[in-house]
Design an enzyme around this catalytic site. Structure first.
Site, PDB file in Angstrom:
ATOM      1  N   ASP A  32      28.913 -17.741  64.682  1.00 36.48           N
ATOM      2  CA  ASP A  32      30.246 -18.181  65.376  1.00 36.48           C
ATOM      3  C   ASP A  32      30.626 -16.977  66.275  1.00 36.48           C
ATOM      4  OD1 ASP A  32      33.279 -18.385  65.563  1.00 36.48           O
ATOM      5  OD2 ASP A  32      32.878 -19.919  63.817  1.00 36.48           O
ATOM      6  N   ASN A  33      31.167 -17.390  67.336  1.00 32.08           N
ATOM      7  CA  ASN A  33      31.614 -16.360  68.408  1.00 32.08           C
ATOM      8  C   ASN A  33      33.257 -15.951  68.398  1.00 32.08           C
ATOM      9  OD1 ASN A  33      32.725 -18.610  69.535  1.00 32.08           O
ATOM     10  ND2 ASN A  33      31.792 -18.401  71.553  1.00 32.08           N
ATOM     11  N   GLY A  37      37.992 -19.498  66.055  1.00 34.95           N
ATOM     12  CA  GLY A  37      37.837 -19.030  64.602  1.00 34.95           C
ATOM     13  C   GLY A  37      38.288 -17.726  64.236  1.00 34.95           C
ATOM     14  N   ASP A  57      27.293 -16.435  70.336  1.00 33.56           N
ATOM     15  CA  ASP A  57      27.744 -17.546  70.985  1.00 33.56           C
ATOM     16  C   ASP A  57      26.407 -18.459  70.847  1.00 33.56           C
ATOM     17  OD1 ASP A  57      27.954 -19.570  72.965  1.00 33.56           O
ATOM     18  OD2 ASP A  57      28.997 -18.230  74.316  1.00 33.56           O
ATOM     19  N   ASN A 100      20.296 -26.299  71.471  1.00 28.62           N
ATOM     20  CA  ASN A 100      19.892 -25.250  70.694  1.00 28.62           C
ATOM     21  C   ASN A 100      19.907 -25.397  69.379  1.00 28.62           C
ATOM     22  OD1 ASN A 100      19.797 -23.765  73.312  1.00 28.62           O
ATOM     23  ND2 ASN A 100      21.580 -22.591  73.050  1.00 28.62           N
ATOM     24  N   TYR A 146      36.060 -32.650  76.059  1.00 33.46           N
ATOM     25  CA  TYR A 146      35.737 -32.627  74.557  1.00 33.46           C
ATOM     26  C   TYR A 146      35.069 -34.162  74.402  1.00 33.46           C
ATOM     27  CZ  TYR A 146      36.782 -32.283  69.346  1.00 33.46           C
ATOM     28  OH  TYR A 146      36.701 -32.445  68.149  1.00 33.46           O
ATOM     29  N   THR A 176      41.860 -33.850  60.582  1.00 39.27           N
ATOM     30  CA  THR A 176      41.867 -32.962  59.337  1.00 39.27           C
ATOM     31  C   THR A 176      42.814 -32.063  59.372  1.00 39.27           C
ATOM     32  OG1 THR A 176      39.634 -33.885  59.117  1.00 39.27           O
ATOM     33  CG2 THR A 176      40.561 -31.969  57.703  1.00 39.27           C
TER      34      THR A 176
HETATM   35  P1  NAD Z   1      37.881 -24.622  64.770  1.00 32.87           P
HETATM   36  O1  NAD Z   1      38.472 -24.250  66.180  1.00 32.87           O
HETATM   37  O2  NAD Z   1      38.863 -24.048  63.811  1.00 32.87           O
HETATM   38  O3  NAD Z   1      36.514 -24.122  64.368  1.00 32.87           O
HETATM   39  C1  NAD Z   1      35.510 -24.026  65.551  1.00 32.87           C
HETATM   40  C2  NAD Z   1      34.626 -22.796  65.342  1.00 32.87           C
HETATM   41  O4  NAD Z   1      33.557 -22.888  66.294  1.00 32.87           O
HETATM   42  C3  NAD Z   1      35.503 -21.692  65.452  1.00 32.87           C
HETATM   43  O5  NAD Z   1      35.152 -20.671  64.458  1.00 32.87           O
HETATM   44  C4  NAD Z   1      35.009 -21.101  66.832  1.00 32.87           C
HETATM   45  O6  NAD Z   1      35.177 -19.608  67.045  1.00 32.87           O
HETATM   46  C5  NAD Z   1      33.566 -21.536  66.729  1.00 32.87           C
HETATM   47  N1  NAD Z   1      32.765 -21.583  68.365  1.00 32.87           N
HETATM   48  C6  NAD Z   1      33.439 -22.316  69.308  1.00 32.87           C
HETATM   49  N2  NAD Z   1      32.496 -22.232  70.188  1.00 32.87           N
HETATM   50  C7  NAD Z   1      31.435 -21.571  69.955  1.00 32.87           C
HETATM   51  C8  NAD Z   1      30.221 -20.996  70.394  1.00 32.87           C
HETATM   52  N3  NAD Z   1      30.043 -21.261  71.751  1.00 32.87           N
HETATM   53  N4  NAD Z   1      29.460 -20.407  69.777  1.00 32.87           N
HETATM   54  C9  NAD Z   1      29.649 -20.008  68.226  1.00 32.87           C
HETATM   55  N5  NAD Z   1      30.786 -20.456  67.771  1.00 32.87           N
HETATM   56  C10 NAD Z   1      31.592 -21.211  68.498  1.00 32.87           C
HETATM   57  O7  NAD Z   1      37.911 -26.189  64.696  1.00 32.87           O
HETATM   58  P2  NAD Z   1      37.730 -27.016  63.494  1.00 32.87           P
HETATM   59  O8  NAD Z   1      39.236 -27.885  63.172  1.00 32.87           O
HETATM   60  O9  NAD Z   1      37.098 -26.061  62.147  1.00 32.87           O
HETATM   61  O10 NAD Z   1      36.470 -28.034  63.790  1.00 32.87           O
HETATM   62  C11 NAD Z   1      35.110 -27.771  63.566  1.00 32.87           C
HETATM   63  C12 NAD Z   1      34.176 -28.864  64.133  1.00 32.87           C
HETATM   64  O11 NAD Z   1      34.478 -30.071  63.756  1.00 32.87           O
HETATM   65  C13 NAD Z   1      34.144 -28.791  65.781  1.00 32.87           C
HETATM   66  O12 NAD Z   1      32.841 -29.271  66.318  1.00 32.87           O
HETATM   67  C14 NAD Z   1      35.188 -30.054  65.985  1.00 32.87           C
HETATM   68  O13 NAD Z   1      34.884 -30.957  67.098  1.00 32.87           O
HETATM   69  C15 NAD Z   1      34.924 -30.965  64.960  1.00 32.87           C
HETATM   70  N6  NAD Z   1      36.070 -31.882  64.491  1.00 32.87           N
HETATM   71  C16 NAD Z   1      36.956 -31.620  63.973  1.00 32.87           C
HETATM   72  C17 NAD Z   1      38.144 -32.319  63.604  1.00 32.87           C
HETATM   73  C18 NAD Z   1      39.519 -31.882  62.715  1.00 32.87           C
HETATM   74  O14 NAD Z   1      40.367 -32.664  62.673  1.00 32.87           O
HETATM   75  N7  NAD Z   1      39.348 -30.669  62.557  1.00 32.87           N
HETATM   76  C19 NAD Z   1      38.282 -33.712  64.116  1.00 32.87           C
HETATM   77  C20 NAD Z   1      37.115 -34.200  64.629  1.00 32.87           C
HETATM   78  C21 NAD Z   1      35.909 -33.344  64.685  1.00 32.87           C
END
Ligand code: NAD
Ligand code: UDP
Length: 312
Positions: A32-33, A37, A57, A100, A146, A176
């Protein structure tokens, strides 16, 4: 002993999956970058020897030493506020980051699970949304960074399955909410609860008649792991099918928090989907999963969490 790689594992959903994987005895490597998060989401696991956290990243490279049984690709900005602020990063993590992850899965002969989204249905003209609906997405609007990145990610996942025989799962995740959302995340549940707790007006975009179907994070994480552990290769909706208008959500938040907050109406963002509700027949039939936490209960638990964050 199973070894899992969770990209985005320091995020909201990813960190809940990490908890569950560790609790059942798996080893976990989080990559995680921290762009959206937070280390705080994993702080309670600091002393766990089965967890490794790599701050990295996934669009630059994704390599891991030793065997890997599965890769759960959750890295991506997910809140509209975040992906509109990070458009190119969102396109890159959905495309290059996914490739990747798939290459790593191919090399390690590991299962690849994609966190896809209800956004691939766009502003849906079929309601509720079943997995065989192809969607209605504006390919050049602001949200497309997105939506189209995730559609590319699904296409890439299916191609690696067909071309290279990679074992794959695609979870179409619907809205969620729950503990570990960032207070300034910008999504509607965190916005409304934080606004209510601070005595600020609740910001409804549009007239409040548009709908979403909200799934509590414990239910969502259980559904995601059921899919991960299954042999279901077809994209699968994982969400709560009970639909609410945003005005109903605002009322419920006011009631649960006991807040006297008023409502402030703001313009609806471009291409904001007017309605969204998953058909979860496939998850019910093939994963024997369905959500159990109703919105009132889930909101109360989320409000408790935000109260503790705000007081800290
Ligand atoms: P979030 O933003 O809390 O978590 C995403 C995480 O990905 C973060 O910790 C961020 O730092 C990390 N990240 C982003 N780009 C990165 C990169 N290039 N390299 C490494 N780490 C990277 O979001 P979330 O709500 O936990 O969502 C997680 C996943 O679930 C996402 O892929 C999102 O599209 C999917 N999703 C979530 C929901 C929801 O309602 N929460 C709905 C549909 C899809
Ligand atoms: N929304 C709102 N007020 C807010 C934040 C969001 O009315 O403070 C609306 C938003 O326009 C959308 C719905 O709530 O119609 C869900 O938004 P969110 O950003 O949580 O998720 P989305 O489903 O749009 O990805």
């Amino acid at each position: 002993m199973a070894r899992r790689v969770v990209t985005g594992g320091a995020g909201f959903l990813g960190s809940h999956l990490v908890d569950r994987l560790l609790a059942r005895g798996d080893d976990v490597i989080v990559v995680d970058n921290l762009v959206t998060g937070s280390r705080a989401n994993l702080a309670h696991l600091d002393d766990n020897p089965r967890l490794t956290v790599l701050e990295h990243d996934v669009t630059t490279s994704l390599t891991v030493d030793g065997p890997v049984d599965s890769i759960l690709h959750f890295a991506s900005p997910a809140s509209p506020v975040d992906y509109l602020r990070l458009p190119i990063e969102t396109l890159r993590v959905g495309s290059i980051g996914t490739l990747n992850g798939l290459e790593l899965a191919r090399e390690k002969e590991a299962t690849f699970m994609l966190a896809s989204t209800s956004e691939i249905y766009g502003d849906p003209q079929v309601h509720p949304q079943r997995e065989d609906y192809w969607g209605h997405v504006n390919p050049i609007g602001p949200r497309s960074v997105y939506d189209e990145a995730k559609r590319f990610a699904e296409a890439a996942t299916m191609s690696y399955r067909r071309e290279h025989g990679v074992e794959t799962r695609i979870a179409r995740i619907f809205n969620t909410y729950g503990p570990r959302m960032q207070p300034d995340d910008g999504r509607v549940v965190s916005n409304f609860i934080v606004q209510a707790l601070r005595g600020e007006s609740l910001t409804i975009y549009g007239d409040g008649s548009h709908t979403r179907s909200f799934c509590f994070v414990d239910d969502e994480a259980a559904g995601l792991l059921a899919l991960h552990d299954s042999d279901v290769a077809e994209p699968t909706n994982i969400g709560n099918p009970t639909e609410f208008t945003i005005a109903e959500l605002a009322e419920l938040v006011q009631e649960i928090t006991g807040s006297g907050s008023t409502i402030e109406y703001r313009p609806l963002p471009t291409d904001d989907p007017t309605q969204r509700k998953p058909d979860i027949s496939q998850a019910r039939a093939r994963l024997n999963w369905e959500p159990t936490v109703d919105l009132r209960d889930g909101l109360a638990r989320t409000a408790d969490y935000f109260r503790s964050v705000i007081n800290r």
